[in-house]
Design a protein around this motif. Structure first.
Motif, PDB file in Angstrom:
ATOM      1  N   MET A  18       0.806  -1.253   0.106  1.00 53.64           N
ATOM      2  CA  MET A  18      -0.007   0.124   0.059  1.00 53.64           C
ATOM      3  C   MET A  18       1.208   1.334   0.017  1.00 53.64           C
ATOM      4  N   TYR A  19       0.457   2.224  -0.867  1.00 56.05           N
ATOM      5  CA  TYR A  19       1.239   3.459  -1.070  1.00 56.05           C
ATOM      6  C   TYR A  19       0.359   4.704  -0.860  1.00 56.05           C
ATOM      7  N   ARG A  20       0.962   5.578  -0.307  1.00 56.31           N
ATOM      8  CA  ARG A  20       0.154   6.761  -0.069  1.00 56.31           C
ATOM      9  C   ARG A  20       0.823   7.844  -1.156  1.00 56.31           C
ATOM     10  N   ARG A  21      -0.194   8.350  -1.774  1.00 58.21           N
ATOM     11  CA  ARG A  21       0.296   9.388  -3.024  1.00 58.21           C
ATOM     12  C   ARG A  21       1.289  10.638  -2.447  1.00 58.21           C
ATOM     13  N   ASP A  22       0.787  11.143  -1.559  1.00 60.53           N
ATOM     14  CA  ASP A  22       1.094  12.627  -1.145  1.00 60.53           C
ATOM     15  C   ASP A  22       1.850  12.815   0.265  1.00 60.53           C
ATOM     16  N   ARG A  23       2.399  11.704   0.767  1.00 62.86           N
ATOM     17  CA  ARG A  23       2.678  11.607   2.154  1.00 62.86           C
ATOM     18  C   ARG A  23       3.786  10.782   2.403  1.00 62.86           C
ATOM     19  N   GLU A  24       4.854  11.033   2.868  1.00 64.68           N
ATOM     20  CA  GLU A  24       5.863  10.083   3.074  1.00 64.68           C
ATOM     21  C   GLU A  24       5.694   9.010   4.115  1.00 64.68           C
ATOM     22  N   ILE A  25       6.088   7.893   4.119  1.00 65.60           N
ATOM     23  CA  ILE A  25       5.862   6.821   5.469  1.00 65.60           C
ATOM     24  C   ILE A  25       7.152   6.798   5.900  1.00 65.60           C
ATOM     25  N   VAL A  36       1.710   4.434   9.236  1.00 66.38           N
ATOM     26  CA  VAL A  36       0.331   4.062   8.828  1.00 66.38           C
ATOM     27  C   VAL A  36      -0.195   4.970   7.669  1.00 66.38           C
ATOM     28  N   VAL A  37      -0.903   4.461   6.742  1.00 66.12           N
ATOM     29  CA  VAL A  37      -1.783   5.272   5.619  1.00 66.12           C
ATOM     30  C   VAL A  37      -2.889   5.496   5.874  1.00 66.12           C
ATOM     31  N   GLU A  38      -3.348   6.874   5.515  1.00 62.76           N
ATOM     32  CA  GLU A  38      -4.555   7.374   5.753  1.00 62.76           C
ATOM     33  C   GLU A  38      -5.250   6.873   4.417  1.00 62.76           C
ATOM     34  N   PRO A  39      -6.440   6.402   4.386  1.00 61.40           N
ATOM     35  CA  PRO A  39      -7.117   5.937   3.358  1.00 61.40           C
ATOM     36  C   PRO A  39      -7.439   7.186   2.199  1.00 61.40           C
ATOM     37  N   GLY A  40      -7.751   8.241   2.756  1.00 58.09           N
ATOM     38  CA  GLY A  40      -8.035   9.305   1.788  1.00 58.09           C
ATOM     39  C   GLY A  40      -9.401   9.624   0.969  1.00 58.09           C
ATOM     40  N   SER A  41      -9.569  10.643   0.518  1.00 51.02           N
ATOM     41  CA  SER A  41     -10.832  10.862  -0.072  1.00 51.02           C
ATOM     42  C   SER A  41     -11.305  10.062  -1.457  1.00 51.02           C
ATOM     43  N   ALA A  42     -12.097   9.955  -1.794  1.00 50.02           N
ATOM     44  CA  ALA A  42     -12.530   9.535  -3.364  1.00 50.02           C
ATOM     45  C   ALA A  42     -11.681  10.138  -4.442  1.00 50.02           C
ATOM     46  N   ASP A  95      -8.829  11.360  -3.669  1.00 49.29           N
ATOM     47  CA  ASP A  95      -7.363  11.382  -3.552  1.00 49.29           C
ATOM     48  C   ASP A  95      -7.068   9.969  -2.598  1.00 49.29           C
ATOM     49  N   PRO A  96      -7.108   8.779  -3.201  1.00 51.29           N
ATOM     50  CA  PRO A  96      -7.275   7.374  -2.509  1.00 51.29           C
ATOM     51  C   PRO A  96      -5.880   7.131  -2.253  1.00 51.29           C
ATOM     52  N   ALA A  97      -5.652   6.200  -1.507  1.00 54.90           N
ATOM     53  CA  ALA A  97      -4.105   5.569  -1.117  1.00 54.90           C
ATOM     54  C   ALA A  97      -4.247   4.211  -2.349  1.00 54.90           C
ATOM     55  N   ARG A  98      -2.920   3.995  -2.781  1.00 58.28           N
ATOM     56  CA  ARG A  98      -2.910   2.821  -3.588  1.00 58.28           C
ATOM     57  C   ARG A  98      -2.552   1.452  -3.223  1.00 58.28           C
ATOM     58  N   ILE A  99      -2.988   0.553  -3.626  1.00 55.27           N
ATOM     59  CA  ILE A  99      -2.558  -0.868  -3.156  1.00 55.27           C
ATOM     60  C   ILE A  99      -2.161  -1.503  -4.625  1.00 55.27           C
ATOM     61  N   VAL A 100      -1.433  -2.608  -4.315  1.00 54.01           N
ATOM     62  CA  VAL A 100      -0.845  -3.542  -5.381  1.00 54.01           C
ATOM     63  C   VAL A 100      -1.191  -4.844  -4.575  1.00 54.01           C
ATOM     64  N   ASP A 108     -10.011   4.030  -0.278  1.00 58.72           N
ATOM     65  CA  ASP A 108     -10.690   5.491  -0.025  1.00 58.72           C
ATOM     66  C   ASP A 108     -11.657   5.584   1.039  1.00 58.72           C
ATOM     67  N   GLN A 109     -12.239   6.624   1.323  1.00 61.11           N
ATOM     68  CA  GLN A 109     -13.412   7.066   2.227  1.00 61.11           C
ATOM     69  C   GLN A 109     -14.416   7.925   1.499  1.00 61.11           C
ATOM     70  N   PRO A 110     -15.277   7.331   0.624  1.00 57.47           N
ATOM     71  CA  PRO A 110     -15.961   8.232  -0.059  1.00 57.47           C
ATOM     72  C   PRO A 110     -16.983   9.041   0.576  1.00 57.47           C
ATOM     73  N   CYS A 111     -17.522   8.459   1.815  1.00 57.98           N
ATOM     74  CA  CYS A 111     -18.484   9.275   2.277  1.00 57.98           C
ATOM     75  C   CYS A 111     -18.126  10.215   3.597  1.00 57.98           C
ATOM     76  N   LEU A 112     -16.887  10.847   3.685  1.00 57.45           N
ATOM     77  CA  LEU A 112     -16.269  11.863   4.175  1.00 57.45           C
ATOM     78  C   LEU A 112     -16.416  13.180   3.481  1.00 57.45           C
ATOM     79  N   PRO A 113     -16.621  14.148   4.018  1.00 56.33           N
ATOM     80  CA  PRO A 113     -16.614  15.406   3.307  1.00 56.33           C
ATOM     81  C   PRO A 113     -15.184  15.781   3.264  1.00 56.33           C
TER      82      PRO A 113
END
Length: 173
Positions: free
Chosen positions: A41-48, A54-60, A62-67, A80-85
């Motif tokens: 799992m990778y976060r696009r805009d935050r360094e681990i 840990v990785v915040e799931p992000g909004s719809a 700006d989601p986190a990526r998995i492979v 992602d967390q699509p229900c969060l404003p």
């Protein structure tokens, strides 16, 4: 984090921070084990880092990526967390609403939802209402008979990579 699953053996989740030879530019969370498919799992805009592993799931938007590294090919996906404003005070208040604290995972043509269950539990449901994973009594975790290696890999990677505050502050882990 480590598990010992019946039929799958020993499984370990951990972080490779930026600077690790296999961590990539920002670092990543990894899942490895005997009877599962390896996943990352990778976060696009935050360094681990070691402090922020840990990785915040992000909004719809700006989601986190998995492979997931399946036996035939890699299976990419999004978390992602699509229900969060987005933004500020509204996001903080929305996290307290139990119905908003759901995480969506999309990979390999499937969709899973992680949500709170009872007081200290977690339930993972795959599309069409197929139960994949649940916790019982706060101490026992169970994968259903319908769960396959992709389900197990995706669920364990996600639960082992995201902070508990991402899916509900009422959960006990």
């Amino acid at each position: 984090m480590a598990w010992h699953l019946d039929g799958a053996g020993r499984i370990v989740a951990g972080s490779l921070p930026r600077g690790s030879p296999h961590g990539g530019a920002w670092g990543k969370r990894v899942l490895r084990g005997e009877g599962i498919w390896p996943a990352e799992m990778y976060r696009r805009d935050r360094e681990i880092t070691e402090e922020l592993d840990v990785v915040e799931p992000g909004s719809a938007t700006d989601p986190a990526r998995i492979v997931v590294h399946g036996p035939l090919h890699d299976i990419p996906g999004l978390v992602d967390q699509p229900c969060l404003p987005t933004g500020g005070w509204t996001r903080s208040v929305a996290r307290l609403r139990r119905d908003a604290c759901r995480i969506r995972i999309r990979a390999g043509g499937r969709t899973w939802w992680i949500r709170a269950s009872r007081m200290f539990g977690v339930r993972v449901v795959r599309e069409n209402g197929v139960d994949v994973y649940c916790t019982r009594g706060g101490r026992q975790s169970v994968f259903s008979a319908e769960a396959d290696q992709l389900d197990v890999s995706v669920v364990l990677l996600t639960l082992g990579s995201i902070p508990s505050s991402a899916y509900a502050p009422i959960l006990g882990f």
